[in-house]
Write an enzyme that holds these catalytic residues in place. Structure first.
Site, PDB file in Angstrom:
ATOM      1  N   LYS A 116       0.879  -1.324   0.056  1.00 19.32           N
ATOM      2  CA  LYS A 116       0.067   0.211   0.098  1.00 19.32           C
ATOM      3  C   LYS A 116       0.871   1.234   0.062  1.00 19.32           C
ATOM      4  O   LYS A 116       0.601   2.339  -0.660  1.00 19.32           O
ATOM      5  CB  LYS A 116      -0.810  -0.028   1.238  1.00 19.32           C
ATOM      6  CG  LYS A 116      -2.078  -1.245   1.075  1.00 19.32           C
ATOM      7  CD  LYS A 116      -2.845  -1.221   2.412  1.00 19.32           C
ATOM      8  CE  LYS A 116      -4.119  -2.312   2.443  1.00 19.32           C
ATOM      9  NZ  LYS A 116      -3.216  -3.714   2.615  1.00 19.32           N
ATOM     10  N   GLU A 183      -1.237   6.573   8.364  1.00 19.58           N
ATOM     11  CA  GLU A 183      -1.851   7.722   7.435  1.00 19.58           C
ATOM     12  C   GLU A 183      -2.808   8.252   8.345  1.00 19.58           C
ATOM     13  O   GLU A 183      -3.698   7.994   9.277  1.00 19.58           O
ATOM     14  CB  GLU A 183      -2.472   6.985   6.171  1.00 19.58           C
ATOM     15  CG  GLU A 183      -3.748   6.107   6.646  1.00 19.58           C
ATOM     16  CD  GLU A 183      -4.276   5.452   5.136  1.00 19.58           C
ATOM     17  OE1 GLU A 183      -3.379   5.485   3.996  1.00 19.58           O
ATOM     18  OE2 GLU A 183      -5.176   4.958   5.045  1.00 19.58           O
ATOM     19  N   HIS A 218     -13.018  -3.243   9.997  1.00 21.47           N
ATOM     20  CA  HIS A 218     -12.584  -2.824   8.569  1.00 21.47           C
ATOM     21  C   HIS A 218     -12.912  -3.989   7.472  1.00 21.47           C
ATOM     22  O   HIS A 218     -12.111  -3.772   6.485  1.00 21.47           O
ATOM     23  CB  HIS A 218     -11.134  -2.489   8.748  1.00 21.47           C
ATOM     24  CG  HIS A 218     -10.797  -1.732   9.799  1.00 21.47           C
ATOM     25  ND1 HIS A 218     -11.050  -0.421   9.505  1.00 21.47           N
ATOM     26  CD2 HIS A 218     -10.119  -1.746  10.976  1.00 21.47           C
ATOM     27  CE1 HIS A 218     -10.626   0.382  10.656  1.00 21.47           C
ATOM     28  NE2 HIS A 218     -10.029  -0.445  11.608  1.00 21.47           N
ATOM     29  N   ARG A 274      -7.258  -8.079  -7.924  1.00 20.17           N
ATOM     30  CA  ARG A 274      -7.979  -9.475  -7.939  1.00 20.17           C
ATOM     31  C   ARG A 274      -9.104  -9.161  -8.026  1.00 20.17           C
ATOM     32  O   ARG A 274      -9.827  -7.905  -8.032  1.00 20.17           O
ATOM     33  CB  ARG A 274      -7.517 -10.095  -6.577  1.00 20.17           C
ATOM     34  CG  ARG A 274      -7.891  -9.407  -5.441  1.00 20.17           C
ATOM     35  CD  ARG A 274      -7.923  -9.925  -4.269  1.00 20.17           C
ATOM     36  NE  ARG A 274      -7.912  -9.256  -3.028  1.00 20.17           N
ATOM     37  CZ  ARG A 274      -8.896  -8.752  -2.337  1.00 20.17           C
ATOM     38  NH1 ARG A 274     -10.170  -9.024  -2.972  1.00 20.17           N
ATOM     39  NH2 ARG A 274      -8.946  -7.952  -1.219  1.00 20.17           N
TER      40      ARG A 274
END
Length: 617
Positions: A116, A183, A218, A274
């Protein structure tokens, strides 16, 4: 031309790929762990290959064994599904090096987007290097993998170190890569993503948007397409950013670009290289088969210049074997029956009678409704789930129904914090008060039809006890010359499978199904209790019991018998169904027993520790 496909996966996604392969006339090959020897995906494939040696949770990560299985079974292509090795560039290269067709993006594209942090740099975004009070709240994320593992929201600077360490440990366990980054955490954001499909000839389709904001831990719970309430300008921007991400890595195949949307602005999250779990809503809206298109693109076919037009609205709900009211604890047991009304798409890797084990994700199925409008799709899916037959472990079915009908969701005002705000509202229910009586009358029918039960003279009523929604219920009924009777209602009909009661002038039907001591009355689950409870079954006060079967991954640092602990203090962490579950002290006091040790496998109800409650002076 592909003639035989091995799916390097299990469960629902393997079955879903096999379905399309069958429609295309392509032979199918399954791989399975020992735990999955009799799983549905291994049964429905044309051929199945056992993957030897590894523990069940690691079996589908053995790329060398999977490539060997494809060659030995005569497959000429490999489809990775989602999860496991689906975003592993080394596995993709191994498949290609073996002379097989890889039904996925080029390894270089997977590698570029697998981390990421690298993906964000490609999109011009840098992670936080140092975190200050001004940056809070922040999100700690694993650089590899997905599914919510290795993610932590941090709201206090003092918690940052512990959450970083916890995320690293979980990421290492789940992905073999402990890299994490930090982040900004976007409060009140919506999770919106764009489905892309690219061929090897330069055409990239942006197949609309999906909203996946309803999440627990999440992980997505309800998804829909298109994402409601987005302006045309924002939708166009999201499409453009998704296409840009695909072109940046010369992407080929199916992929998803994910964003957080807040205050009308899009924040790039990641690109998943994917097929996504929620791909059926896009298929429904665009009238396409994404797996078939994956196969055709892998064979070198060209896409049309423009994608098909979107029509209507689709919503998907993930049915999990878990108890949302108990911290989403995963559940195990036999899935006796799973069925939904006609008109609903049901993708599942289970069939009636299959066991739900501890080794894999607890998702049982995905239910998908498509209709001309969002409101109609909501009504169609919520009504179907409400009437669905789900007999087996506790599931999130009731939560799904209430979520789909919640005013915040129906008005499309939801965000990723939906369950943080509304979990109590969508898990609190009033069980049907007549379900225990209906269960008792159905059970009593077997005896009354042989002439037993009634008396010439009045006698004490018959009594039955049931556990319903955690509360014990005692019901009473009588056998009379006229049949079965009960106070406050009129028994119109009673047999072993159907009870009809008239309550305040209204007739109600109750369908009753029994599996040993488990009884289902319509959608209500009951447990028949013995007439005389076993006093030895009671646990000592302060006992920590395993809420699900799993493996102890760690205990609190320095924890030992004699230690003082506070109520709510985390003591033991279990891993079950690919997620960590924190077990906390039920009371404040002294640890008087500790039976948990890292690596120990435990069954549900196993005694992990005992806290002797401190007594007031």
């Amino acid at each position: 031309m592909i003639t035989s496909v091995l799916v390097a996966n299990r469960g629902e996604i393997a079955c879903r790929v096999f379905r399309t392969c069958g429609e295309l006339g392509i032979r199918t090959v399954a791989v399975h762990s020992d735990a999955d020897e009799n799983a549905l995906h291994a049964r429905v494939a044309d051929a199945a290959v056992r993957l030897p040696g590894a523990a069940p949770g690691e079996t589908y990560l053995r790329g060398d064994l999977i490539v060997k299985a494809a060659l030995s079974a005569g497959a000429d292509a490999v489809h990775p599904g989602y999860g496991f090795l689906s975003e592993n560039a080394d596995f993709a290269r191994a498949v290609l090096d073996a002379g097989l067709v890889w039904i996925g993006p080029p390894p270089e594209a997977i590698e570029a987007m697998a981390s990421k942090t690298r993906a964000k740099k490609l999109m011009g975004i840098e992670p936080l290097r140092e975190v200050t009070e001004a940056d809070l709240p922040v999100l700690v994320k694993a650089a590899a993998g997905g599914g919510g593992r290795g993610m932590r929201v941090v709201r206090r600077i003092d918690d940052l170190h512990a959450e970083l360490e916890g995320a690293r440990a979980e990421a290492t366990s789940a992905f073999g890569d402990g890299e994490v980054f930090v982040e900004p955490y976007v409060e009140g954001g919506r999770h919106v993503e764009v489905q892309i499909l690219a061929d090897a000839h330069g055409t990239v389709w942006a197949l609309g948007t999906r909203d996946c904001s309803l999440q627990r831990r999440h992980q997505k719970v309800i998804e829909e397409a298109p994402a409601p309430g987005l302006s045309p300008a924002l939708t166009e921007e999201l499409h453009a950013l998704a296409v840009r991400a695909a072109r940046a890595v010369d992407y080929v195949g199916v992929g998803t670009v994910e964003f957080l949307v807040a205050d009308g602005k899009a924040h790039f999250l990641e690109m998943n290289t994917r097929l996504q779990v929620e791909h059926p809503v896009t298929e429904a809206v665009f009238g396409i088969d994404l797996v078939a298109l994956q196969i055709r693109v892998a064979e070198g076919a060209r896409l049309e210049n423009d994608p098909p037009r979107a029509r209507g609205h689709a919503i998907e709900a993930r049915l999990y074997a878990e108890d949302p009211a108990r911290a989403w604890a995963p559940q195990t047991g036999i899935l006796h029956r799973l069925a939904v009304p006609d008109g609903i798409r049901l993708d599942t890797g289970y069939t009636d009678g299959d066991p739900i084990g501890i080794h894999y994700d607890p998702m049982l199925a995905k239910a998908v409704a498509h209709a001309p409008t969002r409101a109609e799709a909501l009504r169609k899916l919520s009504g179907a789930l409400e009437r669905a037959t789900v007999h087996g472990p506790v599931t999130n079915r009731d939560l799904l129904v209430r979520s789909l009908r919640h005013e915040e969701f129906t008005a499309a005002r939801m965000d990723t914090g939906f369950y943080e705000r509304h979990l109590a509202a969508v898990t609190t229910s009033a069980p049907d008060p007549y379900a225990p009586l209906a269960a008792a009358l159905a059970d009593a029918h077997g005896r009354s039809r042989f002439g037993g039960g009634w008396r010439n003279l009045p006698s004490q009523p018959q009594t039955k006890r049931y556990l319903m929604a955690g509360t014990e219920h005692e019901v009473h009924y009588r056998h009379t010359r006229e049949g079965l009777t009960a106070e406050g209602v009129r028994v119109v009909h009673a047999d072993a499978r159907l009870v009809v009661l008239e309550v305040d002038g209204v007739r109600r039907k109750f369908e009753v199904t029994r599996y040993a001591d488990q009884v289902y009355v319509n959608t209500t689950a009951l447990t028949a209790l013995p007439r005389f409870p076993d006093p030895a079954a009671q646990q000592a006060p302060g006992s920590l019991l395993a809420p699900m079967p799993g493996t102890v991954v760690r205990v609190a640092e320095g924890l030992a018998v004699g230690a003082a602990v506070a109520a709510g203090e985390p003591l033991v962490w279990l891993e079950a169904m690919k997620m960590e579950h924190k077990i906390s002290a039920p009371v404040s006091g002294t640890l008087s027993a500790l039976h948990a040790a890292p690596g120990r496998q435990v069954e549900v109800g196993a005694l992990l520790a005992v806290v002797q409650e401190e007594q007031p002076e």
